[in-house]
Scaffold this motif. Sequence first.
Motif, PDB file in Angstrom:
ATOM      1  N   LEU A  40       0.824  -1.207   0.000  1.00 29.17           N
ATOM      2  CA  LEU A  40       0.000   0.000   0.000  1.00 29.17           C
ATOM      3  C   LEU A  40       0.860   1.259   0.000  1.00 29.17           C
ATOM      4  O   LEU A  40       0.514   2.250  -0.649  1.00 29.17           O
ATOM      5  CB  LEU A  40      -0.919   0.006   1.230  1.00 29.17           C
ATOM      6  CG  LEU A  40      -2.068  -0.995   1.242  1.00 29.17           C
ATOM      7  CD1 LEU A  40      -2.869  -0.868   2.539  1.00 29.17           C
ATOM      8  CD2 LEU A  40      -2.991  -0.802   0.048  1.00 29.17           C
ATOM      9  N   VAL A  41       1.991   1.228   0.717  1.00 34.42           N
ATOM     10  CA  VAL A  41       2.892   2.379   0.739  1.00 34.42           C
ATOM     11  C   VAL A  41       3.407   2.680  -0.665  1.00 34.42           C
ATOM     12  O   VAL A  41       3.362   3.817  -1.138  1.00 34.42           O
ATOM     13  CB  VAL A  41       4.072   2.129   1.700  1.00 34.42           C
ATOM     14  CG1 VAL A  41       5.154   3.185   1.511  1.00 34.42           C
ATOM     15  CG2 VAL A  41       3.590   2.135   3.152  1.00 34.42           C
ATOM     16  N   VAL A  42       3.908   1.658  -1.343  1.00 34.85           N
ATOM     17  CA  VAL A  42       4.483   1.849  -2.675  1.00 34.85           C
ATOM     18  C   VAL A  42       3.399   2.264  -3.671  1.00 34.85           C
ATOM     19  O   VAL A  42       3.588   3.194  -4.467  1.00 34.85           O
ATOM     20  CB  VAL A  42       5.189   0.570  -3.147  1.00 34.85           C
ATOM     21  CG1 VAL A  42       5.772   0.756  -4.547  1.00 34.85           C
ATOM     22  CG2 VAL A  42       6.305   0.190  -2.170  1.00 34.85           C
ATOM     23  N   PHE A  43       2.262   1.579  -3.632  1.00 33.60           N
ATOM     24  CA  PHE A  43       1.159   1.926  -4.523  1.00 33.60           C
ATOM     25  C   PHE A  43       0.675   3.348  -4.257  1.00 33.60           C
ATOM     26  O   PHE A  43       0.401   4.110  -5.191  1.00 33.60           O
ATOM     27  CB  PHE A  43       0.017   0.935  -4.322  1.00 33.60           C
ATOM     28  CG  PHE A  43      -1.215   1.235  -5.138  1.00 33.60           C
ATOM     29  CD1 PHE A  43      -1.186   1.172  -6.517  1.00 33.60           C
ATOM     30  CD2 PHE A  43      -2.406   1.593  -4.511  1.00 33.60           C
ATOM     31  CE1 PHE A  43      -2.321   1.448  -7.273  1.00 33.60           C
ATOM     32  CE2 PHE A  43      -3.538   1.872  -5.247  1.00 33.60           C
ATOM     33  CZ  PHE A  43      -3.503   1.799  -6.636  1.00 33.60           C
ATOM     34  N   GLY A  44       0.594   3.716  -2.967  1.00 34.18           N
ATOM     35  CA  GLY A  44       0.156   5.066  -2.623  1.00 34.18           C
ATOM     36  C   GLY A  44       1.086   6.128  -3.166  1.00 34.18           C
ATOM     37  O   GLY A  44       0.635   7.153  -3.695  1.00 34.18           O
ATOM     38  N   HIS A  45       2.390   5.897  -3.078  1.00 31.26           N
ATOM     39  CA  HIS A  45       3.334   6.887  -3.601  1.00 31.26           C
ATOM     40  C   HIS A  45       3.344   6.914  -5.121  1.00 31.26           C
ATOM     41  O   HIS A  45       3.599   7.956  -5.728  1.00 31.26           O
ATOM     42  CB  HIS A  45       4.728   6.617  -3.054  1.00 31.26           C
ATOM     43  CG  HIS A  45       4.883   7.014  -1.626  1.00 31.26           C
ATOM     44  ND1 HIS A  45       5.545   6.254  -0.696  1.00 31.26           N
ATOM     45  CD2 HIS A  45       4.433   8.112  -0.946  1.00 31.26           C
ATOM     46  CE1 HIS A  45       5.511   6.868   0.482  1.00 31.26           C
ATOM     47  NE2 HIS A  45       4.834   7.982   0.346  1.00 31.26           N
ATOM     48  N   ALA A  46       3.047   5.776  -5.757  1.00 32.35           N
ATOM     49  CA  ALA A  46       2.887   5.786  -7.209  1.00 32.35           C
ATOM     50  C   ALA A  46       1.677   6.635  -7.600  1.00 32.35           C
ATOM     51  O   ALA A  46       1.721   7.394  -8.575  1.00 32.35           O
ATOM     52  CB  ALA A  46       2.741   4.361  -7.734  1.00 32.35           C
ATOM     53  N   LEU A  47       0.610   6.531  -6.823  1.00 36.39           N
ATOM     54  CA  LEU A  47      -0.578   7.359  -7.062  1.00 36.39           C
ATOM     55  C   LEU A  47      -0.283   8.835  -6.831  1.00 36.39           C
ATOM     56  O   LEU A  47      -0.710   9.694  -7.623  1.00 36.39           O
ATOM     57  CB  LEU A  47      -1.716   6.914  -6.138  1.00 36.39           C
ATOM     58  CG  LEU A  47      -2.528   5.686  -6.520  1.00 36.39           C
ATOM     59  CD1 LEU A  47      -3.563   5.395  -5.445  1.00 36.39           C
ATOM     60  CD2 LEU A  47      -3.210   5.865  -7.862  1.00 36.39           C
ATOM     61  N   VAL A  48       0.435   9.132  -5.761  1.00 29.51           N
ATOM     62  CA  VAL A  48       0.780  10.519  -5.458  1.00 29.51           C
ATOM     63  C   VAL A  48       1.567  11.130  -6.611  1.00 29.51           C
ATOM     64  O   VAL A  48       1.320  12.268  -7.032  1.00 29.51           O
ATOM     65  CB  VAL A  48       1.589  10.609  -4.145  1.00 29.51           C
ATOM     66  CG1 VAL A  48       2.178  12.001  -3.971  1.00 29.51           C
ATOM     67  CG2 VAL A  48       0.703  10.269  -2.952  1.00 29.51           C
ATOM     68  N   GLY A  49       2.528  10.377  -7.131  1.00 29.19           N
ATOM     69  CA  GLY A  49       3.322  10.878  -8.247  1.00 29.19           C
ATOM     70  C   GLY A  49       2.501  11.127  -9.492  1.00 29.19           C
ATOM     71  O   GLY A  49       2.662  12.148 -10.167  1.00 29.19           O
ATOM     72  N   ALA A  50       1.595  10.192  -9.789  1.00 35.67           N
ATOM     73  CA  ALA A  50       0.742  10.356 -10.965  1.00 35.67           C
ATOM     74  C   ALA A  50      -0.216  11.525 -10.791  1.00 35.67           C
ATOM     75  O   ALA A  50      -0.489  12.274 -11.736  1.00 35.67           O
ATOM     76  CB  ALA A  50      -0.036   9.069 -11.225  1.00 35.67           C
ATOM     77  N   ALA A  53       1.671  14.769 -11.228  1.00 40.37           N
ATOM     78  CA  ALA A  53       2.028  15.009 -12.622  1.00 40.37           C
ATOM     79  C   ALA A  53       0.821  15.325 -13.489  1.00 40.37           C
ATOM     80  O   ALA A  53       0.966  15.548 -14.697  1.00 40.37           O
ATOM     81  CB  ALA A  53       2.758  13.789 -13.184  1.00 40.37           C
ATOM     82  N   GLY A  54      -0.368  15.342 -12.877  1.00 41.49           N
ATOM     83  CA  GLY A  54      -1.578  15.658 -13.627  1.00 41.49           C
ATOM     84  C   GLY A  54      -2.083  14.533 -14.500  1.00 41.49           C
ATOM     85  O   GLY A  54      -2.859  14.767 -15.439  1.00 41.49           O
ATOM     86  N   LEU A  55      -1.704  13.296 -14.190  1.00 40.65           N
ATOM     87  CA  LEU A  55      -2.104  12.162 -15.023  1.00 40.65           C
ATOM     88  C   LEU A  55      -3.467  11.610 -14.639  1.00 40.65           C
ATOM     89  O   LEU A  55      -4.116  10.946 -15.453  1.00 40.65           O
ATOM     90  CB  LEU A  55      -1.061  11.042 -14.921  1.00 40.65           C
ATOM     91  CG  LEU A  55       0.361  11.397 -15.357  1.00 40.65           C
ATOM     92  CD1 LEU A  55       1.297  10.226 -15.085  1.00 40.65           C
ATOM     93  CD2 LEU A  55       0.377  11.753 -16.843  1.00 40.65           C
ATOM     94  N   ILE A  56      -3.892  11.853 -13.403  1.00 43.15           N
ATOM     95  CA  ILE A  56      -5.169  11.336 -12.930  1.00 43.15           C
ATOM     96  C   ILE A  56      -5.939  12.446 -12.241  1.00 43.15           C
ATOM     97  O   ILE A  56      -5.380  13.470 -11.853  1.00 43.15           O
ATOM     98  CB  ILE A  56      -4.978  10.140 -11.973  1.00 43.15           C
ATOM     99  CG1 ILE A  56      -3.930  10.464 -10.906  1.00 43.15           C
ATOM    100  CG2 ILE A  56      -4.592   8.898 -12.734  1.00 43.15           C
ATOM    101  CD1 ILE A  56      -3.668   9.324  -9.951  1.00 43.15           C
ATOM    102  N   SER A  57      -7.240  12.221 -12.060  1.00 44.38           N
ATOM    103  CA  SER A  57      -8.110  13.263 -11.520  1.00 44.38           C
ATOM    104  C   SER A  57      -7.968  13.377 -10.019  1.00 44.38           C
ATOM    105  O   SER A  57      -7.417  12.501  -9.342  1.00 44.38           O
ATOM    106  CB  SER A  57      -9.572  12.949 -11.871  1.00 44.38           C
ATOM    107  OG  SER A  57     -10.026  11.823 -11.144  1.00 44.38           O
TER     108      SER A  57
END
Length: 345
Positions: A40-50, A53-57
């Motif tokens: 969850l930590v790694v996935f969460g930081h991948a989400l934060v980065g995306a 970067a304006g890739l997701i809403s």
Amino acid sequence: MHGDKAQRAELLPNLRATPLTRVKNRDVGLDIARGFAMVLVVFGHALVGALGAGLISDNTERVLTAIYAVHMPLFFMISGYLAPRLINLPTDVFAARFWSRLVWPYLLWSLVLISAHFLMRAYTNTAMTGFYPFTILWKPPAVMWFLYYLGIAILITRAVRGAPNTVRAALGMTVISAPYILPALPDQTRFIGFFILGTMIPNAGSSGPFPKSSTTVAVIITALSLLMLWTLPIDNKDAYPASQIWLLPAAFAGPFLLYRASQYVALNVPDTPVMQVLRLIGQNTMPIFVLHILITAGTRIGLLKIGVTDWAVIICAATLLGLIIPLLAGQIANRAGIEKWLGWR
């Protein structure tokens, strides 16, 4: 809570197990819970980065908030549960272990992170106008706040180790509540309280199994929290995610349910491929913890550079590489005998 004395005696074993090895006499349920929390930590930081970067809403904020409401309270409570032997060590032994297994990794990898951020500042989501390494003494960079506050939690808990349980429980709840009462305090302060409470969790041998009603209550609390999370406005721009006071019950109920689920699969299906992977991750969290933020950011930047803009591809790639590469790095460090110098042992 289930756990054995041999595992509990180790200093922060959730952050220092030998890379890519199975450790005997470990609580399999704890390893699985820790492994899932690290995913969850790694996935969460991948989400934060995306997201940055304006890739997701912005709707992704709700997913992030749900993740952050659970994984950090769980990590701090598990760390507290496993730390009593460390807290009671003689001063000289305590100081040596505290330095080698917490202070040294914090200093080393904080410098690595801010150096990498400075060198890659033209490509990162957050600006960095100068290189000021001494600020790590009072301003933890990126994910390193975890080790910073964990160190504070250990020192506080050692200072009050002789106090009655009621006093320590009151202290834990006071620290958890403090950021809500005093907004000037960092939101992460509350996790010190979760650590203090974690040190008070008894072994299963002395407390017996949890009553079924506790699981039912935790399910209800978690369900209500998720309902509120998906209906109420969410704004994490000026605060640590999931710092809203109405999510505080979920910070207790969510980790409890995750642990209960981990214990169930540990007893019934511990050797399935997925559980073995989670156990492996749970036994080797330090390399993942210190390296994943570099890898997830690097993966996102690299994919964007070559024209890949699909947010799902970027998030999945960043998450997978953020787990796999640190595990491989841990294996290499283990074979080279340099884990101690990297702060991974």
